[in-house]
Design a protein around this motif. Sequence first.
Motif, short mmCIF file in Angstrom:
data_model
loop_
_atom_site.label_atom_id
_atom_site.label_comp_id
_atom_site.label_asym_id
_atom_site.label_seq_id
_atom_site.Cartn_x
_atom_site.Cartn_y
_atom_site.Cartn_z
N PHE A 447 0.83 -1.21 0.00
CA PHE A 447 0.00 0.00 0.00
C PHE A 447 0.86 1.25 0.00
CE2 PHE A 447 -3.37 2.86 0.94
CZ PHE A 447 -2.89 3.74 1.90
N TRP A 448 1.85 1.31 0.92
CA TRP A 448 2.68 2.51 1.00
C TRP A 448 3.59 2.67 -0.23
CZ3 TRP A 448 1.20 6.08 4.02
CH2 TRP A 448 0.53 5.82 5.20
N THR A 449 4.00 1.54 -0.79
CA THR A 449 4.83 1.65 -2.01
C THR A 449 4.05 2.27 -3.16
OG1 THR A 449 6.11 -0.31 -1.38
CG2 THR A 449 6.20 0.34 -3.70
N LEU A 450 2.82 1.78 -3.36
CA LEU A 450 1.99 2.34 -4.44
C LEU A 450 1.57 3.76 -4.12
CD1 LEU A 450 -0.25 -0.78 -5.23
CD2 LEU A 450 1.74 0.04 -6.50
N PHE A 451 1.39 4.05 -2.82
CA PHE A 451 0.93 5.38 -2.44
C PHE A 451 2.02 6.44 -2.63
CE2 PHE A 451 -1.79 8.34 -0.37
CZ PHE A 451 -0.97 9.15 0.41
N LEU A 452 3.27 6.10 -2.27
CA LEU A 452 4.35 7.08 -2.32
C LEU A 452 5.06 7.15 -3.68
CD1 LEU A 452 5.95 6.38 1.18
CD2 LEU A 452 4.43 8.25 0.53
N SER A 453 4.85 6.15 -4.53
CA SER A 453 5.53 6.16 -5.83
C SER A 453 5.23 7.39 -6.67
CB SER A 453 5.18 4.89 -6.63
OG SER A 453 5.69 3.75 -5.99
N PRO A 454 3.97 7.84 -6.79
CA PRO A 454 3.73 9.07 -7.58
C PRO A 454 4.44 10.29 -7.03
CG PRO A 454 1.69 7.85 -7.26
CD PRO A 454 2.71 7.22 -6.37
N LEU A 455 4.62 10.34 -5.69
CA LEU A 455 5.27 11.50 -5.11
C LEU A 455 6.74 11.59 -5.54
CD1 LEU A 455 3.79 11.35 -1.49
CD2 LEU A 455 2.99 12.70 -3.42
N LEU A 456 7.34 10.42 -5.80
CA LEU A 456 8.74 10.43 -6.21
C LEU A 456 8.94 11.03 -7.60
CD1 LEU A 456 9.78 6.86 -4.96
CD2 LEU A 456 10.19 9.06 -3.84
N PHE A 457 7.90 10.96 -8.46
CA PHE A 457 8.00 11.49 -9.83
C PHE A 457 7.72 12.98 -9.92
CE2 PHE A 457 7.20 6.96 -10.63
CZ PHE A 457 8.18 6.70 -11.56
N ILE A 458 7.18 13.57 -8.82
CA ILE A 458 6.83 15.00 -8.87
C ILE A 458 8.06 15.87 -9.11
CG2 ILE A 458 5.92 16.93 -7.52
CD1 ILE A 458 3.91 15.00 -6.30
N LEU A 461 9.03 15.54 -12.73
CA LEU A 461 8.10 16.24 -13.63
C LEU A 461 8.32 17.74 -13.59
CD1 LEU A 461 4.82 14.22 -12.94
CD2 LEU A 461 6.26 14.13 -14.98
N ILE A 462 8.60 18.29 -12.38
CA ILE A 462 8.84 19.73 -12.27
C ILE A 462 10.11 20.11 -13.04
CG2 ILE A 462 9.40 21.58 -10.66
CD1 ILE A 462 7.62 20.16 -8.60
N LEU A 463 11.18 19.31 -12.85
CA LEU A 463 12.44 19.58 -13.55
C LEU A 463 12.26 19.48 -15.06
CD1 LEU A 463 15.48 20.11 -13.40
CD2 LEU A 463 15.82 17.64 -13.24
N PHE A 464 11.54 18.45 -15.51
CA PHE A 464 11.29 18.28 -16.94
C PHE A 464 10.49 19.44 -17.50
CE2 PHE A 464 10.79 16.07 -20.85
CZ PHE A 464 9.48 16.29 -21.26
N GLY A 465 9.46 19.89 -16.71
CA GLY A 465 8.64 21.00 -17.18
C GLY A 465 9.43 22.28 -17.31
N LYS A 466 10.35 22.54 -16.32
CA LYS A 466 11.16 23.75 -16.40
C LYS A 466 12.11 23.72 -17.59
CE LYS A 466 11.07 24.98 -11.48
NZ LYS A 466 11.88 25.19 -10.26
N ARG A 467 12.72 22.55 -17.80
CA ARG A 467 13.62 22.44 -18.94
C ARG A 467 12.88 22.60 -20.26
NH1 ARG A 467 17.68 17.51 -18.72
NH2 ARG A 467 18.31 18.65 -20.60
N ARG A 468 11.66 22.08 -20.32
CA ARG A 468 10.87 22.21 -21.54
C ARG A 468 10.48 23.66 -21.79
NH1 ARG A 468 5.30 18.86 -22.91
NH2 ARG A 468 5.10 19.59 -25.08
N GLN A 469 10.10 24.39 -20.69
CA GLN A 469 9.75 25.80 -20.84
C GLN A 469 10.97 26.61 -21.26
OE1 GLN A 469 7.93 27.09 -17.20
NE2 GLN A 469 6.06 25.91 -17.52
N ALA A 470 12.14 26.28 -20.66
CA ALA A 470 13.35 27.02 -21.02
C ALA A 470 13.71 26.77 -22.48
CB ALA A 470 14.50 26.58 -20.11
N LYS A 471 13.57 25.52 -22.90
CA LYS A 471 13.87 25.20 -24.29
C LYS A 471 12.89 25.87 -25.25
CE LYS A 471 14.71 21.25 -27.34
NZ LYS A 471 14.72 19.77 -27.44
N ALA A 472 11.61 25.91 -24.84
CA ALA A 472 10.61 26.56 -25.70
C ALA A 472 10.85 28.06 -25.79
CB ALA A 472 9.21 26.27 -25.17
N GLY A 473 11.36 28.65 -24.71
CA GLY A 473 11.61 30.10 -24.73
C GLY A 473 12.92 30.47 -25.41
N ASP A 474 13.77 29.49 -25.67
CA ASP A 474 15.05 29.75 -26.32
C ASP A 474 14.86 29.78 -27.84
OD1 ASP A 474 18.30 28.07 -26.42
OD2 ASP A 474 17.66 30.09 -27.00
#
Length: 587
Positions: A447-458, A461-474
């Motif tokens: 239960f705790w493994t499945l529950f906490l797994s999405p939190l590890l990807f946050i 996802l934030i880092l990927f989104g920032k890099r994508r925005q930076a690349k789009a603005g370049d």
Amino acid sequence: MKHKLVLLMMLLVSGFAMGQVQFQAKVSKDKLGVNERLRVDFEMNQDGDNFNPPEFTDFTVVGGPNQSVSQTWLNGKRSYSKTYSYFLAPKGRGKFNIGQAEITIDGNVYKTTPVQVEVTAAVDQPTDGENSEYVASENIHLVAEISNTNPYLNEAITVVYKLYVSPRINVSDWRQLDSPKFSDFWSQNIDIRRLEVENGTYEGEPYRFVVLRKTVLYPQKTGKLNIEPLTLNISVEVPGNRRDIFGNRFYETVDKVVAAGNRVIDVKPLPQEGRPADFTGAVGKKLNLKVTTDKTELRATESLQATVEVRGQGNLKLFDLPPLTVPASMEKYEPEYTEDVNTTINGMQGSIANQYTLVPQAKGKIPIPPVSFSYFDLDSRSYKTLTSQEILLEVEAAPAGSRATPGGNQSAVAQQVPAATNQFRYIKLNTSLKTIGEAAFMGSALFWTLFLSPLLFIPLLILFGKRRQAKAGDVRGNRIRKADRLARKYLSEAKKNLGDQTKFYESLERALHNYLKAKLHIQTSEMSKERIKELLESRGANAGTVAEFNELLKSCEFARYTPASNVAMQQDYDKAVRVISELDKQV
């Protein structure tokens, strides 16, 4: 005893007569017209060496020497004959002597007796000597027909090569010995799928002819320009002297070299009077200008496609399209060039176009100003200027939470959705019984493994989104990456088009230009050879490598006007791959 001596003397005399050398000159006629041909045979009954013909001072040798040998056996007796034949054309009227010819037989020199012939005025129906080479030359002609010998600069002319053959002879084979080099022209051959024999006339006489080659030329210089001859080696079947038992002539094959002859055209410059300031060298007939967009209503930060197209008949591949200008509130990207051009006997026909990607950055009514294009019209022999209509774009505000990107796409910003305050749980009508002692899922390791797994990807996802925005603005970086991709794309396309000169060099030139955009961060308008040399050497590039790069650009320019072989195209492609690889290491 006396009878035996007489018989012996008779045998010796007859043997001497049979072994006597005979060497004489024979002519086909002793009287001929000045427009006729004379055949002279020097005949001997034994083989000899060092044959020396006379000087035909009053004649022109149009054929020969032809050598023939005849050897027969009859009732055990051998008969031998060797003949040297010449075909002569008289230079004028009068009585002339055919001088002595010499031959060496068994160490002795023998000479012919001079022969006198009389040349009179021209006759109505000349009868010539049966010389195969002369018959072939008089009955086959290669002609270059030029559609216009006084064209304007960059006006299309057509050269049609026709082979005329008299019904008296046949052609069994032909091959090209030398092809003309159109160094002062942009040229393109028109494919002839099948040779068709047609009936026509040559100098008033009935002939058969076949069109061997058609070439369209656009002169690139003014003044008198030379069109080199096309030269062919043709196997000609000519009726000979021998006949079969039915009286039909046997044909003999003669290899004849024929050429179309040099032709000169006088190219007129385009008039200076009335020449518009924006004239870029377009010459043609009924050219049309069209500027279109794929949409006129859109939101800010959305993209649209604008196309500048010229259509008609003219030197479509030899001039630049007019540029598209847009207001400062609209971003414009480098155009993509396309063409749909066919070359026919009348020249180039079709369309060329530049397609622009435009991205409005603000709300409002944004106009695309009219585009002006000038060309020299061959029908009216004057300059004409075409102007497009203004295009008005209705631009709405950008969608909420979006901003401009180089591709005109929109990137949504996540918004928090407030939770509802009136939520409640319904009474459960169905039970879910579990066995006593069974481990509960809630609170278990799974239960705790499945529950906490999405939190590890946050964070990812934030880092990927920032890099994508930076690349789009370049924007600048995106242009460089796009240019690099286009360089690889067009280099691969050039490899596929090896063998097709026009497509190969267009693809190679685009690959080189896009490579410079990616490496030097400059636009096509800044790409002069001096500027390229200066920037590459300032970044550490070897001077020899830079010189080879500029030579490739020159090859692409020259390919528009001069033909190139498959070997030259392969060498240019290999050179481009090597030079780009070396520049990648040096810059």
